[in-house]
Scaffold this active site. Structure first.
Site, PDB file in Angstrom:
ATOM      1  N   ARG A  79       7.713  30.171 -19.809  1.00  0.00           N
ATOM      2  CA  ARG A  79       7.122  28.841 -19.591  1.00  0.00           C
ATOM      3  C   ARG A  79       8.099  27.776 -20.090  1.00  0.00           C
ATOM      4  O   ARG A  79       8.335  26.767 -19.440  1.00  0.00           O
ATOM      5  CB  ARG A  79       5.755  28.713 -20.298  1.00  0.00           C
ATOM      6  CG  ARG A  79       5.272  27.274 -20.395  1.00  0.00           C
ATOM      7  CD  ARG A  79       3.785  27.116 -20.623  1.00  0.00           C
ATOM      8  NE  ARG A  79       3.225  28.029 -21.601  1.00  0.00           N
ATOM      9  CZ  ARG A  79       3.397  27.965 -22.924  1.00  0.00           C
ATOM     10  NH1 ARG A  79       4.126  27.012 -23.472  1.00  0.00           N
ATOM     11  NH2 ARG A  79       2.843  28.858 -23.717  1.00  0.00           N
ATOM     12  N   TYR A 110       0.604   8.575  -1.314  1.00  0.00           N
ATOM     13  CA  TYR A 110      -0.031   9.811  -0.833  1.00  0.00           C
ATOM     14  C   TYR A 110      -1.464   9.848  -1.380  1.00  0.00           C
ATOM     15  O   TYR A 110      -1.698   9.521  -2.551  1.00  0.00           O
ATOM     16  CB  TYR A 110       0.792  11.013  -1.326  1.00  0.00           C
ATOM     17  CG  TYR A 110       0.070  12.329  -1.195  1.00  0.00           C
ATOM     18  CD1 TYR A 110      -0.401  12.761   0.032  1.00  0.00           C
ATOM     19  CD2 TYR A 110      -0.167  13.129  -2.303  1.00  0.00           C
ATOM     20  CE1 TYR A 110      -1.082  13.962   0.158  1.00  0.00           C
ATOM     21  CE2 TYR A 110      -0.838  14.342  -2.195  1.00  0.00           C
ATOM     22  CZ  TYR A 110      -1.300  14.739  -0.952  1.00  0.00           C
ATOM     23  OH  TYR A 110      -1.978  15.926  -0.839  1.00  0.00           O
ATOM     24  N   ASP A 131       8.687   7.917  -6.104  1.00  0.00           N
ATOM     25  CA  ASP A 131       8.476   9.193  -5.428  1.00  0.00           C
ATOM     26  C   ASP A 131       9.420   9.211  -4.227  1.00  0.00           C
ATOM     27  O   ASP A 131       9.242   8.454  -3.274  1.00  0.00           O
ATOM     28  CB  ASP A 131       7.003   9.307  -4.996  1.00  0.00           C
ATOM     29  CG  ASP A 131       6.679  10.654  -4.370  1.00  0.00           C
ATOM     30  OD1 ASP A 131       7.578  11.249  -3.759  1.00  0.00           O
ATOM     31  OD2 ASP A 131       5.513  11.085  -4.475  1.00  0.00           O
ATOM     32  N   LYS A 154       8.320  19.774   0.273  1.00  0.00           N
ATOM     33  CA  LYS A 154       8.695  19.100   1.507  1.00  0.00           C
ATOM     34  C   LYS A 154      10.176  19.329   1.825  1.00  0.00           C
ATOM     35  O   LYS A 154      10.567  20.454   2.007  1.00  0.00           O
ATOM     36  CB  LYS A 154       8.324  17.624   1.366  1.00  0.00           C
ATOM     37  CG  LYS A 154       6.876  17.400   0.830  1.00  0.00           C
ATOM     38  CD  LYS A 154       5.856  17.958   1.762  1.00  0.00           C
ATOM     39  CE  LYS A 154       4.428  18.099   1.279  1.00  0.00           C
ATOM     40  NZ  LYS A 154       3.927  17.579   0.078  1.00  0.00           N
TER      41      LYS A 154
HETATM   42  O1  P1T Z   1       1.483  18.803  -2.313  1.00  0.00           O
HETATM   43  P1  P1T Z   1       2.294  18.646  -3.583  1.00  0.00           P
HETATM   44  O2  P1T Z   1       3.511  19.504  -3.634  1.00  0.00           O
HETATM   45  O3  P1T Z   1       1.462  18.746  -4.819  1.00  0.00           O
HETATM   46  O4  P1T Z   1       2.887  17.142  -3.521  1.00  0.00           O
HETATM   47  C1  P1T Z   1       2.096  15.993  -3.561  1.00  0.00           C
HETATM   48  C2  P1T Z   1       2.803  14.847  -2.893  1.00  0.00           C
HETATM   49  C3  P1T Z   1       3.475  13.928  -3.677  1.00  0.00           C
HETATM   50  N1  P1T Z   1       4.137  12.878  -3.146  1.00  0.00           N
HETATM   51  C4  P1T Z   1       4.169  12.694  -1.815  1.00  0.00           C
HETATM   52  C5  P1T Z   1       4.895  11.515  -1.241  1.00  0.00           C
HETATM   53  C6  P1T Z   1       3.514  13.592  -0.957  1.00  0.00           C
HETATM   54  O5  P1T Z   1       3.577  13.375   0.359  1.00  0.00           O
HETATM   55  C7  P1T Z   1       2.806  14.696  -1.517  1.00  0.00           C
HETATM   56  C8  P1T Z   1       2.077  15.663  -0.669  1.00  0.00           C
HETATM   57  N2  P1T Z   1       1.866  15.258   0.632  1.00  0.00           N
HETATM   58  C9  P1T Z   1       1.260  15.986   1.617  1.00  0.00           C
HETATM   59  C10 P1T Z   1       0.750  17.207   1.428  1.00  0.00           C
HETATM   60  C11 P1T Z   1       1.173  15.327   2.929  1.00  0.00           C
HETATM   61  O6  P1T Z   1       0.882  15.987   3.950  1.00  0.00           O
HETATM   62  O7  P1T Z   1       1.422  14.111   2.965  1.00  0.00           O
END
Ligand code: P1T
Length: 379
Positions: free
Chosen positions: A46, A98, A170, A195
């Site tokens: 961890r 988001y 972000d 992503k």
């Molecule tokens: O899904 P996760 O890995 O927890 O990430 C969250 C997140 C954070 N910041 C941005 C700009 C994002 O687009 C996302 C997650 N977004 C999607 C799942 C979506 O389809 O827009």
């Protein structure tokens, strides 16, 4: 070294034990110590794991921050950053985030004593008015998910710093290949590595990158104490993805621009949100602070009924949440990614019932355009 050289090599020296050119997946929870207090730099997975550490070094370098930290998801990364703040602290956040980020702020973090104001960060005079004496952070996306608004990062950083606050950006939509917020003055960069960084839609993860050693130490403490770490297998998948980030992003950008142009000339499409189009209100700013426009766009079909027809008729584009993978995904922000944003606010932001979002993949772009063409005919 250049971006691709760093992406392929930083943190990824041949394995000292075997010479393996690829960083092994250290699928272990603990590390045996020679004697009390004597170990090889790893004690418990961890706290630190060699595969995750390789990814953290790599992402730190790509964002120009040196200090990277990998988390179990993008949301876990955002939550770790918010753990830096204490009850009574105020955060100014961009009005278009988001949906999951907005939900975290409104439904969980408000109950811990943090307070939030939302501002249109494309207008920094308005944003400045949202600041309070207790404001500690300006938090934003640029471009925003899903209406692709662009904020001037250098000016936002100057505003935050004038008020003794930090700026967190972000950078999920651009990736460090097209935009490096730390170089423009931001203090914290966040990613959903799910992503573009992973790029192959086969793992969920998140990252935080900072340039200040003190901030890195506090975040490292939070990462270990709260424990939402990225596992070794998922770290390895992101490391593998990042090697091709530059070539993928160039193709996402080329295809994104072609699809955006096609849509903007289509009679059934009322509006296209893509920073690479000269019609985008912040196109000049986008050209200034980004080196490409990426593969994300959204467009207005005029009604829920029209959006549904398009989403039902596509054959090559897949109807799914998420973005940034090699395959093209299409989605309906109002009912999917941004369902947790109140309807009036969605309307104000342009997240209408007719808005469709596309994460343009790296397939042959003529196939994507043909697919969208036949789907738009159904309207
Ligand atoms: O899904 P996760 O890995 O927890 O990430 C969250 C997140 C954070 N910041 C941005 C700009 C994002 O687009 C996302 C997650 N977004 C999607 C799942 C979506 O389809 O827009």
């Amino acid at each position: 070294m250049g971006f691709s050289t760093d992406a392929i090599h930083v943190g990824q020296e041949p394995d000292p034990a075997t010479g393996a050119i690829i960083v092994p997946i250290y699928q272990t929870s603990t590390f045996v110590q020679e004697e009390l207090g004597k170990h090889k730099g790893y004690e418990y997975a961890r706290t630190s794991n060699p595969t995750r550490a390789a990814l953290e070094r790599n992402l730190g370098r790509l964002e120009g921050g040196e200090f990277g930290l990998a988390f179990a998801s993008g949301m876990a990364a955002i939550n770790a950053v918010m753990t830096l703040f204490k009850p009574g602290d105020h955060i100014v956040a961009g009005h278009n985030l988001y949906g999951g980020t907005f939900r975290l702020f409104e439904r969980l973090l408000k109950d811990t004593g943090l307070s939030f104001s939302y501002a249109d960060t494309t207008d920094l005079a308005t944003t400045e008015r949202a600041f309070q004496p207790t404001t500690r952070l300006l938090y934003m996306e640029t471009p925003t998910n899903p209406v692709m608004e662009i904020t001037d990062i250098a000016q936002a950083a100057a505003l935050a710093h004038r008020s003794n606050a930090l700026l967190a950006v972000d950078n999920t939509f651009m990736s460090p290949y097209f935009q490096r917020p730390l170089a423009l003055g931001a203090d914290i960069v966040l990613h959903s590595t799910t992503k573009y960084l992973n790029g192959h839609s086969d793992g969920v993860g998140g990252a935080v990158i900072v340039k200040d050693a003190g901030l890195a130490e506090r975040l490292k403490f939070i990462q270990n104490a709260a424990g939402a770490v990225l596992g070794p297998m998922d770290s390895w998948l992101v490391l593998r993805g990042v090697k091709t980030l530059a070539v993928r992003m160039r193709q996402h950008n080329e295809n994104g621009l072609a699809v955006a142009k096609f849509l903007s000339e289509h009679p059934k499409v009322k509006k296209v949100h893509y920073p690479g189009l000269v019609s985008h209100p912040q196109h000049e700013l986008a050209k200034k602070q980004m080196t490409g426009f990426g593969g994300m766009l959204s467009f207005e079909t005029g009604s829920l009924e029209n959006a549904k027809k398009v989403l039902k008729s596509v054959r090559l584009c897949s109807l799914a949440e998420s973005l940034g993978g090699v395959e093209t995904l299409i989605s309906h922000p109002a009912t999917m990614t941004h369902a947790s944003v109140p309807p009036e606010q969605r309307q104000r932001l342009g997240i209408t019932d007719g808005l469709v979002r596309i994460s343009v993949g790296i397939e042959d772009v003529e196939d994507l355009i043909a697919d969208l063409e036949q789907a738009l005919e159904r309207i």
